[in-house]
Design a protein around this motif. Structure first.
Motif, mmCIF file in Angstrom:
data_model
loop_
_atom_site.group_PDB
_atom_site.id
_atom_site.type_symbol
_atom_site.label_atom_id
_atom_site.label_comp_id
_atom_site.label_asym_id
_atom_site.label_seq_id
_atom_site.Cartn_x
_atom_site.Cartn_y
_atom_site.Cartn_z
ATOM 1 N N ARG A 45 19.421 -4.457 -2.408
ATOM 2 C CA ARG A 45 18.122 -5.033 -2.071
ATOM 3 C C ARG A 45 17.057 -4.636 -3.090
ATOM 4 O O ARG A 45 16.956 -3.467 -3.474
ATOM 5 N N MET A 46 16.267 -5.624 -3.509
ATOM 6 C CA MET A 46 15.144 -5.400 -4.397
ATOM 7 C C MET A 46 13.931 -6.123 -3.831
ATOM 8 O O MET A 46 14.066 -7.218 -3.278
ATOM 9 N N GLY A 47 12.751 -5.501 -3.954
ATOM 10 C CA GLY A 47 11.551 -6.119 -3.403
ATOM 11 C C GLY A 47 10.317 -5.816 -4.221
ATOM 12 O O GLY A 47 10.229 -4.780 -4.890
ATOM 13 N N VAL A 48 9.351 -6.720 -4.163
ATOM 14 C CA VAL A 48 8.049 -6.519 -4.783
ATOM 15 C C VAL A 48 6.998 -7.049 -3.816
ATOM 16 O O VAL A 48 7.192 -8.097 -3.183
ATOM 17 N N ALA A 49 5.896 -6.304 -3.662
ATOM 18 C CA ALA A 49 4.875 -6.678 -2.688
ATOM 19 C C ALA A 49 3.495 -6.372 -3.236
ATOM 20 O O ALA A 49 3.311 -5.475 -4.068
ATOM 21 N N ALA A 50 2.497 -7.105 -2.734
ATOM 22 C CA ALA A 50 1.094 -6.867 -3.077
ATOM 23 C C ALA A 50 0.263 -6.965 -1.812
ATOM 24 O O ALA A 50 0.516 -7.832 -0.964
ATOM 25 N N SER A 51 -0.726 -6.070 -1.666
ATOM 26 C CA SER A 51 -1.553 -6.028 -0.462
ATOM 27 C C SER A 51 -3.025 -5.846 -0.817
ATOM 28 O O SER A 51 -3.370 -5.134 -1.764
ATOM 29 N N PHE A 88 3.260 8.485 -12.990
ATOM 30 C CA PHE A 88 2.491 7.367 -13.534
ATOM 31 C C PHE A 88 1.534 6.777 -12.496
ATOM 32 O O PHE A 88 1.194 5.599 -12.559
ATOM 33 N N GLY A 89 1.148 7.579 -11.506
ATOM 34 C CA GLY A 89 0.182 7.132 -10.517
ATOM 35 C C GLY A 89 0.758 6.418 -9.315
ATOM 36 O O GLY A 89 0.012 6.012 -8.424
ATOM 37 N N GLY A 90 2.086 6.263 -9.252
ATOM 38 C CA GLY A 90 2.713 5.587 -8.122
ATOM 39 C C GLY A 90 3.436 6.569 -7.221
ATOM 40 O O GLY A 90 4.236 7.379 -7.701
ATOM 41 N N ARG A 91 3.171 6.506 -5.904
ATOM 42 C CA ARG A 91 3.819 7.446 -4.988
ATOM 43 C C ARG A 91 5.276 7.072 -4.755
ATOM 44 O O ARG A 91 5.609 5.897 -4.548
ATOM 45 N N ALA A 117 0.826 -1.206 0.000
ATOM 46 C CA ALA A 117 0.000 0.000 0.000
ATOM 47 C C ALA A 117 0.859 1.254 0.000
ATOM 48 O O ALA A 117 1.822 1.345 0.760
ATOM 49 N N PRO A 118 0.523 2.265 -0.812
ATOM 50 C CA PRO A 118 1.274 3.525 -0.769
ATOM 51 C C PRO A 118 0.995 4.298 0.513
ATOM 52 O O PRO A 118 -0.107 4.247 1.061
ATOM 53 N N LEU A 119 1.996 5.020 0.987
ATOM 54 C CA LEU A 119 1.865 5.849 2.193
ATOM 55 C C LEU A 119 1.201 7.183 1.875
ATOM 56 O O LEU A 119 1.433 7.760 0.808
ATOM 57 N N PHE A 124 1.798 1.800 -5.731
ATOM 58 C CA PHE A 124 0.623 2.088 -6.547
ATOM 59 C C PHE A 124 -0.647 1.639 -5.833
ATOM 60 O O PHE A 124 -0.718 0.516 -5.324
ATOM 61 N N ASP A 125 -1.645 2.509 -5.833
ATOM 62 C CA ASP A 125 -2.990 2.150 -5.401
ATOM 63 C C ASP A 125 -3.758 1.731 -6.648
ATOM 64 O O ASP A 125 -4.063 2.560 -7.511
ATOM 65 N N LEU A 126 -4.104 0.442 -6.751
ATOM 66 C CA LEU A 126 -4.768 -0.083 -7.939
ATOM 67 C C LEU A 126 -6.277 0.030 -7.863
ATOM 68 O O LEU A 126 -6.977 -0.340 -8.813
ATOM 69 N N GLY A 127 -6.785 0.516 -6.732
ATOM 70 C CA GLY A 127 -8.217 0.598 -6.544
ATOM 71 C C GLY A 127 -8.770 -0.674 -5.934
ATOM 72 O O GLY A 127 -8.109 -1.719 -5.900
ATOM 73 N N ASN A 128 -10.009 -0.588 -5.413
ATOM 74 C CA ASN A 128 -10.665 -1.740 -4.781
ATOM 75 C C ASN A 128 -9.827 -2.341 -3.665
ATOM 76 O O ASN A 128 -9.836 -3.550 -3.448
ATOM 77 N N ASN A 129 -9.052 -1.472 -2.955
ATOM 78 C CA ASN A 129 -8.246 -1.873 -1.792
ATOM 79 C C ASN A 129 -7.041 -2.746 -2.130
ATOM 80 O O ASN A 129 -6.486 -3.390 -1.249
ATOM 81 N N PHE A 130 -6.634 -2.761 -3.399
ATOM 82 C CA PHE A 130 -5.441 -3.493 -3.798
ATOM 83 C C PHE A 130 -4.299 -2.507 -4.050
ATOM 84 O O PHE A 130 -4.514 -1.401 -4.569
#
Length: 331
Positions: free
Chosen positions: A175-181, A86-89, A40-42, A128-134
């Motif tokens: 360090r590199m990371g990818v996450a989904a919430s 591009f919509g990402g904080r 989730a973006p801050l 990025f906030d993708l909408g619908n709480n994702f």
């Protein structure tokens, strides 16, 4: 508000250090991001976050087992910027982790408690906030071990030199990371992957480094899993995490230790002006081993305890709604 602070805490735990002195593994602490909405973006603002973890292995503390209790403290500042390309904080962070080791030696045996400075961690997050709480996020950063991390050796209570203490610090850690919430309806369902890449073989500078020689460091992958639910100001749920070492050959610092996987539970409380979380986890799979007093090899399972404190220092004021004006139409 709790949802926003969970996101803030996610950035807090982008820093960390290995949770064992005896077994070399990933620089980023396994499990450091569970319980947090990492994808989730801050909200725009500045956050001060402190994370502390304490780990106790099953092996008794002795020269035979090479085991010790360890702890990590991670003070962190996070700036969640107003920039949203591009919509990402875009978010920036800096931290100075410290590792502690406690011998647990019995009465009559000299104790040697130590602290080790990890190289300053600097990183950026694109969330990025993708909408619908994702939400999804990407992280890139580096532990600057070559710049200001501690170096290679300590003097034991017996006056002998022990090297290397944390061989990972012989190289910067990239360090590199990818996450989904998913954060809808009070849930925090999050999956996160974190890779640690090293300049292997690593080398410490100076005479100590020359004596130790090059160190072969295994690249590694951490995975953190969360499924918690809020009930009012309380939060509770299961968590799990693990780490995987790619190089476990005898030449590697992770020799024979493929990694670990732990399962536990988390509780949290939203105090409105700050948020606290605590969780405990226990290994169910481990590649770490030790020899007991009878020479028998045993798996060295560990128990971890964690505490987090998240304090927003500054939040951007929400945009004021325009004052309604009379609508005049001309016919």
């Amino acid at each position: 508000m709790m949802k926003n602070w969970l996101a803030a805490g996610a950035v807090a735990l982008t820093v960390g250090m290995t949770s064992t002195i005896a077994q070399a593994q990933t620089t980023t602490v396994p499990g450091e991001q569970v319980g947090l909405a990492v994808g989730a973006p801050l909200p725009e603002g500045i956050y001060a976050i402190n994370t502390f973890t304490y780990r106790r292995p099953d092996a008794p503390s002795s020269a035979l087992s090479g085991s010790a209790d360890t702890a990590v403290n991670i003070p962190l500042l996070v700036w969640s910027t107003p920039f949203v390309p591009f919509g990402g904080r875009v978010e920036f962070l800096v931290a100075a982790p410290t590792v502690f080791a406690f011998s647990r030696n019995p009465a009559g045996v000299a104790n040697k408690d130590i602290s080790i400075n990890v190289g300053t961690f600097v990183a950026g997050v694109w969330a990025f906030d993708l909408g619908n709480n994702f939400g999804v996020s990407l992280l890139g950063g580096v532990y600057l071990n070559d710049l200001n991390g501690d170096r290679g050796s300590i003097i034991t209570p017996q006056g002998t030199t022990a090297t290397p203490v944390l061989g990972q610090l012989s190289s910067n850690t990239y360090r590199m990371g990818v996450a989904a919430s998913y954060t809808g309806d009070g849930w925090n369902i999050t999956g996160n992957l974190t890779a640690n890449i090293y300049d292997s073989p690593g080398r410490f500078p100076g005479q100590v480094g020359a004596a130790i020689g090059p160190l072969r460091i295994s690249d590694s992958l951490n995975f953190d899993l969360t499924a918690t639910k809020k009930f009012g100001n309380f939060e509770i749920g299961p968590i799990a995490y693990g780490t995987y070492n790619f190089d476990i050959s005898q030449a590697s610092l992770a020799a024979g230790n493929r990694g670990r996987f732990a399962i536990g539970g988390l509780i949290g409380y939203d105090f409105k002006v700050f948020t606290m979380q605590a969780y405990v986890a226990r290994d169910v799979v481990t590649g770490a081993q030790y020899a007991n007093a009878f020479g028998r090899v045993r798996d060295n399972y560990s128990t971890d305890g964690w505490v987090r404190l998240i304090v927003p220092l500054y939040s951007a004021a929400p945009a004021a709604s325009p004052v309604p004006t009379a609508l005049v139409r001309k016919y």
